[in-house]
Design a protein around this motif. Structure first.
Motif, PDB file in Angstrom:
ATOM      1  N   GLN B 298      47.601  48.038  57.534  1.00 61.27           N
ATOM      2  CA  GLN B 298      49.044  48.211  57.689  1.00 61.27           C
ATOM      3  C   GLN B 298      49.792  47.262  56.745  1.00 61.27           C
ATOM      4  O   GLN B 298      50.746  47.657  56.083  1.00 61.27           O
ATOM      5  CB  GLN B 298      49.418  47.937  59.136  1.00 61.27           C
ATOM      6  CG  GLN B 298      50.712  48.600  59.532  1.00 61.27           C
ATOM      7  CD  GLN B 298      51.134  48.210  60.929  1.00 61.27           C
ATOM      8  OE1 GLN B 298      50.430  47.483  61.618  1.00 61.27           O
ATOM      9  NE2 GLN B 298      52.279  48.688  61.339  1.00 61.27           N
ATOM     10  N   GLU B 299      49.325  46.019  56.685  1.00 60.65           N
ATOM     11  CA  GLU B 299      49.994  45.026  55.846  1.00 60.65           C
ATOM     12  C   GLU B 299      49.913  45.400  54.376  1.00 60.65           C
ATOM     13  O   GLU B 299      50.864  45.196  53.626  1.00 60.65           O
ATOM     14  CB  GLU B 299      49.346  43.654  56.051  1.00 60.65           C
ATOM     15  CG  GLU B 299      50.265  42.656  56.706  1.00 60.65           C
ATOM     16  CD  GLU B 299      49.512  41.418  57.139  1.00 60.65           C
ATOM     17  OE1 GLU B 299      48.772  40.856  56.316  1.00 60.65           O
ATOM     18  OE2 GLU B 299      49.643  41.040  58.326  1.00 60.65           O
ATOM     19  N   SER B 300      48.773  45.938  53.968  1.00 59.74           N
ATOM     20  CA  SER B 300      48.602  46.284  52.557  1.00 59.74           C
ATOM     21  C   SER B 300      49.092  47.690  52.258  1.00 59.74           C
ATOM     22  O   SER B 300      48.936  48.147  51.134  1.00 59.74           O
ATOM     23  CB  SER B 300      47.123  46.190  52.173  1.00 59.74           C
ATOM     24  OG  SER B 300      46.660  44.882  52.351  1.00 59.74           O
ATOM     25  N   ALA B 301      49.629  48.379  53.257  1.00 58.83           N
ATOM     26  CA  ALA B 301      50.064  49.770  53.097  1.00 58.83           C
ATOM     27  C   ALA B 301      48.957  50.587  52.431  1.00 58.83           C
ATOM     28  O   ALA B 301      49.174  51.313  51.461  1.00 58.83           O
ATOM     29  CB  ALA B 301      51.353  49.853  52.297  1.00 58.83           C
ATOM     30  N   ASN B 599      42.789  51.848  48.570  1.00 59.09           N
ATOM     31  CA  ASN B 599      44.112  52.026  47.986  1.00 59.09           C
ATOM     32  C   ASN B 599      45.189  51.140  48.613  1.00 59.09           C
ATOM     33  O   ASN B 599      46.195  51.629  49.114  1.00 59.09           O
ATOM     34  CB  ASN B 599      44.523  53.508  48.112  1.00 59.09           C
ATOM     35  CG  ASN B 599      45.664  53.834  47.173  1.00 59.09           C
ATOM     36  OD1 ASN B 599      45.904  53.114  46.198  1.00 59.09           O
ATOM     37  ND2 ASN B 599      46.391  54.903  47.462  1.00 59.09           N
ATOM     38  N   PRO B 600      44.995  49.820  48.563  1.00 59.17           N
ATOM     39  CA  PRO B 600      46.069  48.937  49.026  1.00 59.17           C
ATOM     40  C   PRO B 600      47.232  48.997  48.034  1.00 59.17           C
ATOM     41  O   PRO B 600      47.016  48.905  46.820  1.00 59.17           O
ATOM     42  CB  PRO B 600      45.429  47.548  49.033  1.00 59.17           C
ATOM     43  CG  PRO B 600      44.296  47.643  48.090  1.00 59.17           C
ATOM     44  CD  PRO B 600      43.841  49.072  48.048  1.00 59.17           C
ATOM     45  N   THR B 601      48.440  49.205  48.534  1.00 63.80           N
ATOM     46  CA  THR B 601      49.575  49.372  47.624  1.00 63.80           C
ATOM     47  C   THR B 601      50.596  48.254  47.763  1.00 63.80           C
ATOM     48  O   THR B 601      51.535  48.186  46.990  1.00 63.80           O
ATOM     49  CB  THR B 601      50.281  50.707  47.902  1.00 63.80           C
ATOM     50  OG1 THR B 601      50.637  50.750  49.277  1.00 63.80           O
ATOM     51  CG2 THR B 601      49.381  51.881  47.579  1.00 63.80           C
ATOM     52  N   LYS B 602      50.417  47.401  48.751  1.00 61.18           N
ATOM     53  CA  LYS B 602      51.396  46.331  48.943  1.00 61.18           C
ATOM     54  C   LYS B 602      50.671  44.996  48.878  1.00 61.18           C
ATOM     55  O   LYS B 602      49.618  44.839  49.475  1.00 61.18           O
ATOM     56  CB  LYS B 602      52.067  46.502  50.307  1.00 61.18           C
ATOM     57  CG  LYS B 602      53.519  46.061  50.331  1.00 61.18           C
ATOM     58  CD  LYS B 602      54.191  46.536  51.595  1.00 61.18           C
ATOM     59  CE  LYS B 602      54.464  45.390  52.535  1.00 61.18           C
ATOM     60  NZ  LYS B 602      54.891  45.844  53.848  1.00 61.18           N
ATOM     61  N   GLY B 603      51.233  44.047  48.142  1.00 58.31           N
ATOM     62  CA  GLY B 603      50.605  42.744  48.035  1.00 58.31           C
ATOM     63  C   GLY B 603      49.392  42.815  47.121  1.00 58.31           C
ATOM     64  O   GLY B 603      49.311  43.657  46.235  1.00 58.31           O
ATOM     65  N   ILE B 610      42.365  40.302  50.332  1.00 55.10           N
ATOM     66  CA  ILE B 610      42.744  41.038  51.546  1.00 55.10           C
ATOM     67  C   ILE B 610      41.553  41.325  52.459  1.00 55.10           C
ATOM     68  O   ILE B 610      41.710  41.386  53.668  1.00 55.10           O
ATOM     69  CB  ILE B 610      43.516  42.347  51.218  1.00 55.10           C
ATOM     70  CG1 ILE B 610      42.695  43.294  50.347  1.00 55.10           C
ATOM     71  CG2 ILE B 610      44.829  42.023  50.523  1.00 55.10           C
ATOM     72  CD1 ILE B 610      43.400  44.629  50.155  1.00 55.10           C
ATOM     73  N   CYS B 611      40.355  41.462  51.882  1.00 49.91           N
ATOM     74  CA  CYS B 611      39.212  41.703  52.768  1.00 49.91           C
ATOM     75  C   CYS B 611      38.552  40.390  53.197  1.00 49.91           C
ATOM     76  O   CYS B 611      37.916  40.331  54.239  1.00 49.91           O
ATOM     77  CB  CYS B 611      38.184  42.606  52.097  1.00 49.91           C
ATOM     78  SG  CYS B 611      38.416  44.333  52.513  1.00 49.91           S
ATOM     79  N   GLY B 612      38.734  39.349  52.374  1.00 50.63           N
ATOM     80  CA  GLY B 612      38.178  38.047  52.739  1.00 50.63           C
ATOM     81  C   GLY B 612      38.657  37.574  54.102  1.00 50.63           C
ATOM     82  O   GLY B 612      37.846  37.235  54.971  1.00 50.63           O
TER      83      GLY B 612
END
Lengths: 188, 645
Positions: B298-301, B599-603, B610-612
C-alpha cells in the motif's frame, strides 16, 4: 302341533349343548381380538411416543449444535490475530522490537531495545472504536509496576545499548517488550 | 344364552314359519299348470340359457385372469417400482466437509450449519391475503433481521407474484432463523386475534452448510474458497477437495402420508465425513507476514507483493502471504485479480536475488573463492550491448564477496564466465545449477494454478540473454522457488522440497503424515557456508545493499533484488520488481524469509529499501514466535574490496 313341538324340543336339545360348547371358543376369540387390538394400540402409542421423543431430541441436538457453532465462531473471531492485535493496542501495548532472550544464568542474548521506537512500523489498520490516544493512558501503570519485578536484568543491558530520551510514556513501556520475547527455559 | 331355557319359546316359531310356504304352494302350481296348458311351447329348455350364462361368465373370468396375469406376472415389476417410488423416500445424508487447520491445530477453514431463508410470494398477493401492501410489511419485518434493505426484499417478494418460492437470503446463521421464527409466531398470533394478516406465513428455511474462515482473509490465498455447490474453488480447498469432501451417505425409508413407517424397512448408508487437513502454516507468522506485506504494498502503491517464510531445516512453509488479499467469507466483494495465490501463480524475473545461484556455481566449481579479486569497470560490452550496474561508478576493485554485497551485475557476468572454457560451456554449467536449485520445474506442492517458471535450455541462451541470466534477468520463477533457493543454502546445500501440508486426519481421528519430502544435494556444505558468510556481508557491511534488514543481535544473511519487470499486460519491460531473500541466524539457519513487491510506484523501488524492512519485521516476528535465540557469535566480515596495486 305335537310333531312340531317334538321336533322343536329335539332341535332344542341339539342346539343347547352345541351352544354351550361354543361359548369358550367365542370368548377366546373375543379375548384374542380385544387383546390384539389393545396391544396394537399400545404398540402404536409407544412408537409414536418414541418418534416424539426422537424429534424432540433431534431438535435439541440441532439447537445445541447451532449454539456450539455460534460460540465457537465467537471464540475464533476473538482469538484471530487481527482481533488480538487490536485488543492489545487498546490496552496500550506495542509490538516488541528486536528479539532478546534472558538465559537462566542471567545473561542476555540479543540486543534488547525499547519497543515502539519507530523503526518497526507495525500499526493497526485503522483501529475501530476508541482511538489509540486514550487507550495508551492506562498502559504506563501496569508496565511501571512490572518493571522492577519482572525484568531486573534487562535494564542494565538495554540502557547502554541505546540511550533513549523519549517522552514521558516511553520509559514506562521499555520493559514490556522484554517481558514478551524473553523465554528463559525453551529459548536455547 | 342358548342354555337359558327362556330362550326356547322364541325358537318355536321357526318351524311354524317354515311351514308357511306349504299352503302357498298349491295355488302357484295350478297357475303354472294352467299357463303350460295354454302355451306349452313357452317353456324352453334352460340349457341354451345356462350355456350362454356359462359362456359369458367364462369370458368375464378369462378377462379377469388375463388382467390378473398382466398385472401380477408380466408388469409386476414395473408396478412394484412405481409403487416404491412413492413409498420409499431417498434422503441424501450430507457428509461434513473436513476442516483445514494450521500447524498447531487452529481452524483456518471450517463448516457450520446455515439456512437459506425462502418465501412464497403467491401467499402475499392481495387476492390470497385479502389486504394490500402485504409484501411491503413482510419486507419491513424481515429487513432488520436479514440485514438487507426493505426495498430489495420487497422487490424479491413482488417480482413474480405467482411464484411459490423465492430465496430471500442465503446461508444465514441459525440465530437469524430463530429471530424469524419469533417474528412468524408474533405475526400468526396477531392474525389469530384478527389484528392483521399473517404476512410471514410463507417464510421458510432450507438447511445448508456454510464454509467459514474464522480468521477472515488470513492465508486466504493458500486456503482458497468453496463455490456455491460446496466444492473447492481454489487453493487447498480445490487441491484436496476429494479428501475434504468425504462421501455423502444415503437413507431410504418407507413412508406413508409423509411420515416414516416405523416398521417399514430402512436402508441406511451413513455419510463418511471428510478428512481434516493440517497445513504447515503457522497462523501467527502468517498474520505478521500478511500484515507487513499489505502495508508495504500500500505504501509503495505497488501492484502486489508476496512473502514466503520457510523452515529451512524441514522445508515446511510457515507462511505464504499475498497482498492484496481477499476475504473468502465475502467473495462477492473480492477483487477477482486478488483471488488465487500469487506467490505460486506469478512467474517473474527474480533479478539480483538469483545472483546467489551464480555464486554457488562459481564457488562449487572452484572457479573462484570469496576473496577472488574482480575488477569491475563502469561498462562491460557483451553481445550487442554494453552492460551497466545500477549506479555509474569508477572502476571498482571488488572481491567476489564484494560483487555480491554491492550486487554488481558486471562482476557477476565476469564471475559466471569463469564457469567454463568458453561461454557455451559456462552456460551449460550454470543451467545445471539453476535446475538443481529447482528453477524451471514445479515446486512439488501440486498447488492448483502453480507456475513452474521459465528457464530456457542453454542451447537457446543466445545474444545478450546468456549474460543477463547470471544476474537474474531472462529467467522467471515464483516466490516459493526463490525462497527454496535460500533455504537450500541455509540447509547446508541440501535442497528439501517445500511442503505445505503436514498431514491429514481421517474421520477416525487417525493422523496420516504427509510423505517425507525428497532431499537432493545441490552444493557442498562448505560452499553453502561460504555463501552464507558472503550473504552476511550484504546486510552487515557498510557498503552492502541490504542494511535495512539488519536485526540487532542476530547474524542475518540476505540478498536484495531489484529487477526490471515484464509487464504482464504488454509483455515489455516496465517498472520494477523489488525483492529481498535471506535467512537467520546466518551461522545456524532456522528460517528463510523471501519478500517480493511488484511494480512499486511510490517512493523507492529498490529491494533493499522496501523489501528489507518487510524481511526484518517478518523475520523478527518469526524468530520470536519460534523462540530462536541469537547464536551469539561474531560475523567473519569478509573484505568487500581490495586495494589496487
Amino acid at each position: 302341533m305335537s310333531p312340531a313341538a317334538r321336533r322343536g324340543t329335539r332341535l332344542g336339545r341339539l342346539v343347547g349343548p352345541v351352544g354351550a360348547r361354543r361359548t369358550p371358543f367365542v370368548l377366546l376369540v373375543v379375548v384374542l381380538l380385544g387383546s390384539g387390538l389393545i396391544s396394537l394400540l399400545l404398540l402404536n402409542s409407544a412408537l409414536n411416543q418414541g418418534s416424539f421423543e426422537l424429534s424432540r431430541l433431534q431438535r435439541k441436538t440441532t439447537e445445541l449444535t447451532d449454539e456450539q457453532q455460534a460460540l465457537q465462531q465467537e471464540v475464533d473471531q476473538l482469538a484471530a490475530p487481527d482481533a488480538l492485535e487490536r485488543r492489545a493496542r487498546e490496552l496500550g501495548m506495542v509490538p516488541g522490537g528486536n528479539p532478546a532472550f534472558l538465559s537462566p544464568d542471567g545473561t542476555v542474548r540479543g540486543q534488547p531495545s525499547p519497543a515502539g521506537d519507530g523503526t518497526v512500523a507495525y500499526r493497526a489498520p485503522a483501529p475501530a472504536g476508541p482511538g489509540p490516544r486514550p487507550a495508551l493512558l492506562p498502559a504506563p501503570r501496569p508496565a511501571a509496576v512490572r518493571a522492577p519485578a519482572a525484568a531486573p536484568a534487562p535494564p542494565p543491558a538495554g540502557a547502554p545499548a541505546r540511550p533513549v530520551p523519549p517522552p514521558a510514556p516511553a520509559p514506562a513501556l521499555v520493559p514490556a517488550p522484554q517481558a514478551v520475547p524473553t523465554t528463559p527455559t525453551s529459548g536455547r | 344364552m342358548p342354555q337359558n331355557p327362556g330362550a326356547r319359546p322364541p325358537r318355536q316359531p321357526g318351524p311354524a314359519r317354515r311351514r308357511v310356504p306349504e299352503p302357498a304352494r298349491p295355488p302357484a302350481r295350478p297357475a303354472r299348470l294352467k299357463a303350460a296348458a295354454d302355451r306349452p311351447l313357452r317353456l324352453g329348455s334352460p340349457r341354451p340359457r345356462l350355456r350362454m350364462v356359462g359362456f359369458g361368465l367364462t369370458l368375464v373370468l378369462l378377462v379377469f385372469t388375463v388382467r390378473l396375469l398382466q398385472v401380477q406376472a408380466f408388469d409386476a415389476s414395473a408396478y412394484a417400482a412405481r409403487a416404491n417410488v412413492n413409498r420409499y423416500i431417498p434422503v441424501t445424508l450430507a457428509a461434513e466437509r473436513g476442516t483445514v487447520t494450521d500447524r498447531s491445530g487452529v481452524d483456518l477453514a471450517t463448516t457450520v450449519d446455515a439456512y437459506d431463508i425462502t418465501a412464497a410470494p403467491d401467499l402475499l398477493t392481495p387476492e390470497r391475503i385479502k389486504t394490500t401492501g402485504a409484501a411491503r410489511r413482510a419486507a419491513a419485518l424481515l429487513a432488520p433481521v436479514l440485514g438487507e434493505r426493505p426495498a430489495v426484499l420487497e422487490q424479491k417478494l413482488t417480482a413474480n407474484p405467482k411464484s411459490k418460492y423465492v430465496v430471500l437470503a442465503r446461508r444465514q446463521p441459525p440465530k437469524v432463523w430463530n429471530r424469524i421464527k419469533e417474528l412468524k409466531k408474533a405475526a400468526a398470533a396477531r392474525a389469530q386475534r384478527k389484528e392483521g394478516a399473517d404476512v410471514l406465513a410463507g417464510v421458510n428455511r432450507e438447511p445448508h452448510s456454510k464454509r467459514v474462515y474464522p480468521n477472515g482473509g488470513l492465508a486466504a490465498g493458500i486456503l482458497g474458497f468453496v463455490n456455491a455447490e460446496g466444492r473447492g474453488g481454489g487453493g487447498i480447498e480445490a487441491q484436496f477437495d476429494r479428501v475434504l469432501a468425504g462421501q455423502d451417505g444415503k437413507l431410504v425409508y418407507a413412508q406413508s402420508g409423509g411420515r416414516q413407517v416405523p416398521t417399514g424397512d430402512v436402508k441406511e448408508q451413513p455419510a463418511v465425513p471428510g478428512s481434516d487437513i493440517e497445513l504447515t502454516i503457522d497462523r501467527d507468522i502468517q498474520w505478521a507476514a500478511q500484515n507487513a506485506i499489505a502495508r508495504q504494498v500500500q505504501e509503495s502503491a505497488a501492484d502486489r507483493g508476496y512473502v514466503v517464510v520457510q523452515d529451512n531445516r524441514t522445508g515446511e512453509i510457515l507462511a505464504m502471504a499475498n497482498a492484496p488479499g481477499y476475504d473468502p467469507n465475502d467473495l462477492a466483494h473480492a477483487d477477482s485479480d486478488a483471488l488465487g495465490n500469487a506467490a505460486l501463480q506469478d512467474a517473474y524475473e527474480p533479478g539480483s536475488v538469483s545472483k546467489v545461484m551464480t555464486m554457488a556455481a562459481v564457488l562449487e566449481e572452484g572457479a573462484a573463492t570469496p576473496a577472488t579479486h574482480v575488477e569491475v569497470p563502469n561498462r562491460l560490452p557483451r553481445a550487442d550491448r554494453s552492460f551497466a550496474d545500477d549506479v555509474d561508478h569508477p572502476t571498482w576493485h571488488l572481491t567476489l564477496n564484494g560483487v555480491l554485497a554491492k550486487s554488481s551485475n558486471i562482476g557477476t557476468i565476469l564471475a559466471a564466465e569463469q564457469l567454463g572454457k568458453d561461454q557455451e560451456q559456462a552456460n551449460q554449467v550454470l543451467h545445471s545449477y539453476l535446475r538443481k536449485f529447482g528453477i524451471g520445474e514445479p515446486t512439488g506442492l501440486g498447488f492448483p494454478g502453480e507456475t513452474p517458471g521459465i528457464l530456457a535450455p542453454p542451447a537457446k541462451w543466445q545474444g545478450s540473454r546468456q549474460y543477463t541470466i547470471p544476474f537474474g534477468q531472462g529467467l522467471s520463477l515464483n516466490a516459493v522457488q526463490a525462497a527454496s533457493v535460500y533455504s537450500t543454502i541455509a540447509n547446508g546445500g541440501e535442497r528439501i522440497r517445500p511442503t505445505l501440508v503436514r498431514g491429514t486426519k481421517g474421520p477416525d481421528g487417525r493422523f496420516t503424515p504427509a510423505p517425507v519430502p525428497e532431499r537432493t544435494r545441490v552444493i557442498s556444505d562448505r560452499t553453502a557456508r561460504e555463501l552464507a558468510t558472503m550473504l552476511e556481508s550484504v546486510v552487515d557491511d557498510r557498503e552492502g545493499t541490504g542494511t535495512k534488514a539488519k536485526i540487532p543481535g542476530y547474524r542475518v544473511a540476505g540478498k536484495t533484488g531489484t529487477s526490471n519487470r515484464v509487464d504482464p499486460r504488454t509483455g515489455r519491460y516496465h517498472g520494477y520488481t523489488a525483492s529481498f531473500a535471506g535467512f537467520a541466524p546466518a551461522d545456524q539457519p532456522r528460517l528463510t524469509v523471501y519478500c517480493a513487491i511488484q511494480n512499486p510506484t511510490k517512493g523507492s523501488y529498490f529491494g533493499g529499501q522496501i523489501c528489507g524492512p518487510v524481511y526484518k519485521q517478518v523475520m523478527e516476528f518469526a524468530l520470536k514466535t519460534l523462540q530462536v535465540p541469537p547464536s551469539g557469535t561474531q560475523p567473519p566480515r569478509l573484505p568487500v574490496s581490495y586495494d589496487d596495486e
